[in-house]
Design a protein around this motif. Structure first.
Motif, mmCIF file in Angstrom:
data_model
loop_
_atom_site.group_PDB
_atom_site.id
_atom_site.type_symbol
_atom_site.label_atom_id
_atom_site.label_comp_id
_atom_site.label_asym_id
_atom_site.label_seq_id
_atom_site.Cartn_x
_atom_site.Cartn_y
_atom_site.Cartn_z
ATOM 1 N N GLN A 1 0.805 -1.218 0.000
ATOM 2 C CA GLN A 1 0.000 0.000 0.000
ATOM 3 C C GLN A 1 0.843 1.276 0.000
ATOM 4 N N TRP A 2 2.137 1.137 0.184
ATOM 5 C CA TRP A 2 3.016 2.311 0.093
ATOM 6 C C TRP A 2 3.560 2.473 -1.326
ATOM 7 N N ASN A 3 3.143 1.605 -2.200
ATOM 8 C CA ASN A 3 3.671 1.565 -3.563
ATOM 9 C C ASN A 3 2.659 2.107 -4.547
ATOM 10 N N PRO B 1 6.831 15.936 -1.748
ATOM 11 C CA PRO B 1 5.424 15.637 -1.494
ATOM 12 C C PRO B 1 5.089 15.726 -0.011
ATOM 13 N N SER C 1 2.567 11.714 1.042
ATOM 14 C CA SER C 1 3.067 10.350 0.806
ATOM 15 C C SER C 1 3.501 9.720 2.138
ATOM 16 N N LYS C 2 3.766 8.435 2.109
ATOM 17 C CA LYS C 2 4.186 7.708 3.317
ATOM 18 C C LYS C 2 5.399 8.368 3.975
ATOM 19 N N VAL C 3 6.370 8.733 3.147
ATOM 20 C CA VAL C 3 7.518 9.489 3.655
ATOM 21 C C VAL C 3 7.660 10.747 2.814
ATOM 22 N N ARG C 4 8.341 11.737 3.364
ATOM 23 C CA ARG C 4 8.647 12.950 2.586
ATOM 24 C C ARG C 4 9.998 12.740 1.905
ATOM 25 N N ARG C 5 10.560 13.806 1.353
ATOM 26 C CA ARG C 5 11.828 13.601 0.630
ATOM 27 C C ARG C 5 12.865 12.976 1.550
#
Lengths: 131, 492, 444
Positions: free
Chosen positions: B68-70, B464, B467-471
């Motif tokens: 789900q993070w993809n 972004p 998203s799950k993580v930022r840059r």
């Protein structure tokens, strides 16, 4: 990235068209890269350097600097034998970004010391950068 | 504008595998032993491997959360230039999993494996037909593997003509795999500059081509999405000096049924089945990179290949001029089955139409965005179009910032900073499977991002956000590489 | 065509925007001399249902199908694949993604590959494992090239004749255009590699052994490591059955510098030999010489843990002709699958399954010996072994085929000197009953 007038180019060094500098320290020469080179490359993550005892002719590739997405070859400004490597760069390659003129890469014993006189002065190097 | 499809949802966190589980759990069924335990020399016995023990539910939740993070083609538009991220038909997955095919052992006698050999034989013929070339090896496992195979064939060909060649011409727009593949065969890459229109000039090739040069590697359409109009003249020049022409078929999706690679003068061509022929890329692979050649080069193809002997399909065992093997068995056979199914589903008309619509989509985007973003090569394109961030420079916004902002809007960013000759390149390849409405929404989003670049540039620099993580800190990752999880004390 | 969403209305509207008269008009830049004029001989397009029928008909022609017991490994092993692994690797968020160039949108792939790298490193006893190569054979070729890169001016590599013949053939093809020399080390009577010739060789960058080797024989890796390192050469090991290291001492512990091999056993179908999985690892000092992609751990702007592709300066898209390899696409989803499989097994399960493979192979080996066959190579084996029968085994082989058993691989095509000897491969999927049937045929 820095504007040209923001660059630090010390007067007491000799420069090359490939953005290395050379500094005379008695009989030996220390070699590094210019402020311009470190700025263009961005965050340096790795320095690949030769081993003590290697010999090079002027203009030979003696190592590479890596950022995350680029590799830049290092060309030796003068012929000679490597007598020391700056091992600090192994763990802290970022020093090249922070202080490019104290972060020398190699020290050589020049075989043709007069090659030093063919290097660019700070102002000639600046003219080169201005194009 | 309307918001994009990007929205924040419930994203579940999930630790690393070894941060969960408990010793003694098991996530799969292991048969009971029906034989006595055999003695084993202690000298050879290892200590137990330190894998975490997880239950079946642990494993299922772990990977479901990771998935789900993809973002995949099934999630949304994925206009990654040069990668041809078209829809991957579900039916092809089913065919590759056909029990008889999935269970096929690669080292049995031909008579026991007729089905798989039939698929290989027919696919070889279809790919020859589609490219206009004469013979095909399905062995290379990916595009770059096909390039290497092609370079090995160049080498074998020149050797058979007692000709020692050390150089190869490679345009400045080429993928990095081209020079890397050539270097594996000892060829020194000679850079060929493209002209102000982004194309190769036959005159430049004439100047550089000599009898120490093995040939040329060219991608056509090139990575700017432009068809090399002088390809035939270039091929003639190379051939006249005894050289060969390698075609990188990464961009074949633009010209199916339109261009005939043999008529273009190409001697060796690889196809990327995971691009043009719709097989899923799997987050990195497997691909398949079949190599198609002219009759003259057929003797050099890798062994074995499938052939038909009356009604029996066979694998040829040996051929004296062959370069040998480049893969342990027969290449990525499961990928071949998917491409075979795709070709059978599309038929000639469908494949031709696919290229037409891929080119239509790309030109439609080019036309709609050409006033918003700098278009370094303004002529009509093939299947992809390349913009740059030049118009956004004044706002101190880069291609990377815009790409990251697209993520917040629910699109996968295009390919960025490639080809290298375009500074700040944004390379958009929509493919034919995107419908007009989605493309319109992508265009509207790109225009909105251009507006933001001017008026709210921080939104881009901080993207972004959802998203799950930022840059991520890529500098740290490269300075102090952490490539595996910790070794537990028990292992030391 | 259902994959093509454009209506005639869409096409007309879009052509108006692009300023083209027709779809054909979009291709006006392609010279006539390059145009396809041949009519393609492709079959008429098939519906989903017609395609199913067509594929079923082809599948029916497979004389040896999924119901057969194929007692052959030889680099393509039959192991049970849990439904969970099949279901999870089919999730289209994994399957339909590209290489994770945008890490914020690909944390699933990236964490999954990081976990694969870690578990594989633990299995092989290596410090670093890459994100995968194409297969065991190409990984082996790349390992030799890596050894030659590290060995700088050395020009030779020595490889055991007991390494999978297809791996050696692939390495030979890769090395053919180069100046490098590939030397073969013979195998001994007991099936292990003869390293005695090593001391006479100069200029050897690396020496490669497979363990368990093609004959199923477990090499004396620790002893070999010593001999090889004494020659100042790197020690490369390869494998085609990674499950072996669930029980056996791993190559890292035995002193290997670079380890590579085929990971198909871990959750991938045989599928006529591909897609498989090239596993590839090394000791830490050689990291920057590795081919292929690497995933590394880092932090995001908020300090949250995350994963990225890293050390990319080794790779072709940056270093071009000086890259450590030309590889770009690898076997991503296969590596993910192997990760899922290793996670499902766990340390406890791995040991149990590995032991089971070992015990079963010993059972058949002993049963055949009891019926008069001779173990051709007597060094210890894992789950494959070579036997010689008292009389021609071909008729028995044929009878067993009729009963749905493929009883071993006759070796003459691969090793002419081993004509008439058979290589057997046994896994957890082989029942005692099947093994007894094979043994009984020998006796009769």
């Amino acid at each position: 990235m820095k504007e040209l007038n923001e660059l630090n180019l010390p007067e007491n060094l000799g420069y090359t068209e490939d953005h290395e500098w050379a500094q005379k320290t008695g009989e030996t020469i220390k070699i590094g890269v210019s402020d311009y080179a470190q700025d263009q490359l961005g965050d340096i993550v790795f320095a690949e350097l030769p081993t003590v005892g290697d010999t090079f002719n002027k203009g030979d590739e003696f190592g590479t600097l890596e950022s995350v997405k680029a590799v830049s070859e290092l060309y030796i400004p003068m012929s000679g034998e490597v007598i020391a490597i700056n091992e600090e760069l192994d763990d802290s390659p970022e020093l090249v970004n922070e202080d490019p003129y104290n972060s020398w890469m190699i020290e050589i014993k020049p075989s043709t010391p007069e090659e030093y006189d063919q290097l660019l002065s700070a102002s000639a190097y600046m003219d080169l950068l201005k194009g | 504008m309307k918001n994009g499809v990007g929205t924040s949802g419930l994203i579940l966190d999930e630790p690393l595998l070894w941060e969960k589980g408990k010793k003694g759990r098991k996530g799969m069924s292991i048969p009971h032993s029906d034989v006595p335990q055999a003695p084993l020399d202690e000298e050879l016995t290892g200590t137990p491997v330190d894998f975490p023990d997880l239950s079946e539910v642990d494993v299922v939740r772990h990977y479901t959360r990771l998935s789900q993070w993809n973002f995949g083609v099934d999630s949304g538009m994925y206009p990654l230039g040069s990668c041809t991220m078209k829809y991957n038909p579900k039916i092809n997955e089913k065919q590759a999993a056909t029990p008889q095919l999935a269970a096929a052992h690669p080292m049995l006698d031909d008579q026991y494996s007729q089905g798989v050999l039939q698929i290989m034989y027919e696919l070889q013929n279809y790919l020859a037909d589609i490219t206009g070339l004469d013979a095909v090896s399905l062995q290379p496992a990916a595009g770059a593997h096909g390039e290497l195979t092609g370079m090995l064939i160049f080498n074998a060909y020149h050797q058979s003509h007692d000709s020692k060649r050390t150089k190869i011409l490679i345009p400045d727009t080429a993928h990095g795999t081209n020079p890397a593949s050539a270097a594996l065969c000892g060829y020194r890459a000679i850079a060929l500059k493209s002209n102000e229109n982004g194309m190769l000039d036959a005159a430049d090739v004439r100047e550089l081509m000599d009898e120490e040069t093995a040939g040329i590697m060219l991608t056509n359409p090139n990575t700017l999405g432009l068809f090399e109009g002088q390809v035939r003249q270039i091929a003639d020049i190379v051939h006249a000096k005894g050289g060969l022409v390698y075609g990188d078929g990464a961009n074949m999706n633009a010209v199916l049924g339109v261009a005939d690679m043999k008529k273009c003068g190409v001697d060796v061509l690889h196809l990327n089945l995971h691009k043009t022929f719709s097989t899923p890329h799997g987050g990195g692979g497997p691909g398949a990179g079949p190599v198609c050649v002219t009759k003259e080069l057929e003797p050099f193809l890798p062994v074995p290949r499938a052939w038909k002997d009356g009604d029996i399909y066979r694998l040829e065992q040996d051929r004296k001029d062959s370069i040998g093997r480049v893969h342990g068995f027969h290449g990525n056979f499961g990928v071949l089955v998917r491409a075979y199914s795709y070709i059978l589903s599309m038929g000639a008309e469908g494949l031709r139409k696919a290229s037409q619509l891929a080119v239509l989509n790309a030109n439609y985007i080019r036309e709609q965005l050409k006033d918003t973003f700098h278009l370094p090569y303004p002529q009509p394109c093939m299947h992809e179009c390349v913009f740059s961030d030049q118009l956004q420079k004044d706002y101190k916004v880069t291609t990377l910032d815009m790409a990251k902002r697209l993520i917040d809007y629910g699109f996968h960013p295009p390919t960025i900073y490639f080809p290298l000759i375009v500074h700040g390149a944004i390379m958009i390849e929509p493919t034919e499977t995107e419908c007009k409405e989605d493309i319109d929404q992508f265009i509207a989003t790109m225009k909105e991002i251009a507006r933001e670049a001017k008026e709210e540039p921080d939104k881009l620099r901080n993207a972004p956000q959802i998203s799950k993580v930022r840059r991520l800190d890529e500098v740290q990752a490269a300075r102090c590489p952490c490539l595996t999880g910790p070794t537990l004390p028990a292992e030391q | 065509m259902r994959y093509l969403p454009h209506t005639q209305e869409d096409i007309t509207a879009m052509l108006q925007v692009t300023g083209n008269k027709s779809l054909e008009d979009l291709f006006s830049g392609i010279p006539d001399s390059c145009r396809m004029t041949n009519e393609w001989q492709l079959p008429e397009p098939k519906t989903e249902w017609e395609l199913n029928d067509h594929m079923q008909a082809i599948a029916q022609t497979m004389k040896v199908d999924q119901n057969f017991k194929v007692l052959i490994g030889a680099g393509s092993n039959h192991h049970h694949i849990p439904e969970t692994v099949k279901a999870l690797m089919s999730r289209s968020e994994f399957l339909t993604a590209y290489t994770p160039y945008q890490p914020e949108m690909a944390q699933g792939t990236l964490q999954g590959i990081f976990e694969y790298q870690t578990l594989t490193a633990r299995l092989l006893g290596m410090d670093v494992v890459n994100a995968s190569m194409y297969d065991g054979a190409s990984a082996f070729a790349e390992a030799l090239l890596m050894g030659l890169r590290i060995g700088k001016k050395k020009t030779k590599v020595a490889v055991s004749a007991a390494i999978h013949p297809h791996y050696r053939a692939t390495a030979a093809a890769y090395l053919h255009p180069t100046e490098f020399e590939l030397i073969e080390l013979p195998y001994l009577e007991d099936g292990r590699t003869d390293l005695s010739g090593l001391s006479g060789l100069q200029d050897v960058a690396a020496v490669a052994l497979q363990s368990p080797n093609f004959f199923g024989v477990i090499e004396d890796l620790a002893g070999a490591a010593q001999a090889i390192h004494e020659q100042q050469a790197l020690f490369i090991t390869c494998f085609s059955e990674p499950l072996a290291y669930g029980l056996l001492k791993n190559p890292g512990k035995c002193g290997a510098d670079i380890v590579c091999g085929e990971g198909q056993s871990f959750g991938l179908a045989r599928s006529f030999g591909g897609p498989g999985l090239g596993m590839f690892g090394c000791r830490q000092p050689f990291t920057r010489n590795l081919p292929g992609r690497l995933v590394g751990e880092t932090k995001d702007l908020d300090g949250k843990r995350g994963y990225v592709l890293t050390l990319a300066t080794r790779e072709q898209h940056i270093r071009r002709e000086k890259a450590t390899s030309n590889i770009c696409s690898n076997q991503g989803i296969c590596a993910m699958t192997a990760g899922m499989y290793m996670a499902s097994l766990g340390g406890t399960g791995l040991r149990e399954l590995s032991r089971l493979n070992y015990d079963k192979a010993q059972y058949l080996k002993n049963a055949l010996i009891a019926r008069g066959a001779r173990l051709f190579f007597e060094a210890p084996i894992f789950n494959e072994f070579v036997v010689e029968f008292p009389h021609d085994f071909q008729p028995a082989h044929q009878r067993l085929l009729e009963q749905g058993i493929v009883a071993g691989l006759e070796l003459s095509k691969l090793y002419p000197e081993l004509k008439g000897r058979y290589l057997f491969g046994i896994t957890e999927t082989t029942s005692r009953q099947d093994m007894d049937r094979v043994a009984d045929e020998v006796q009769s």
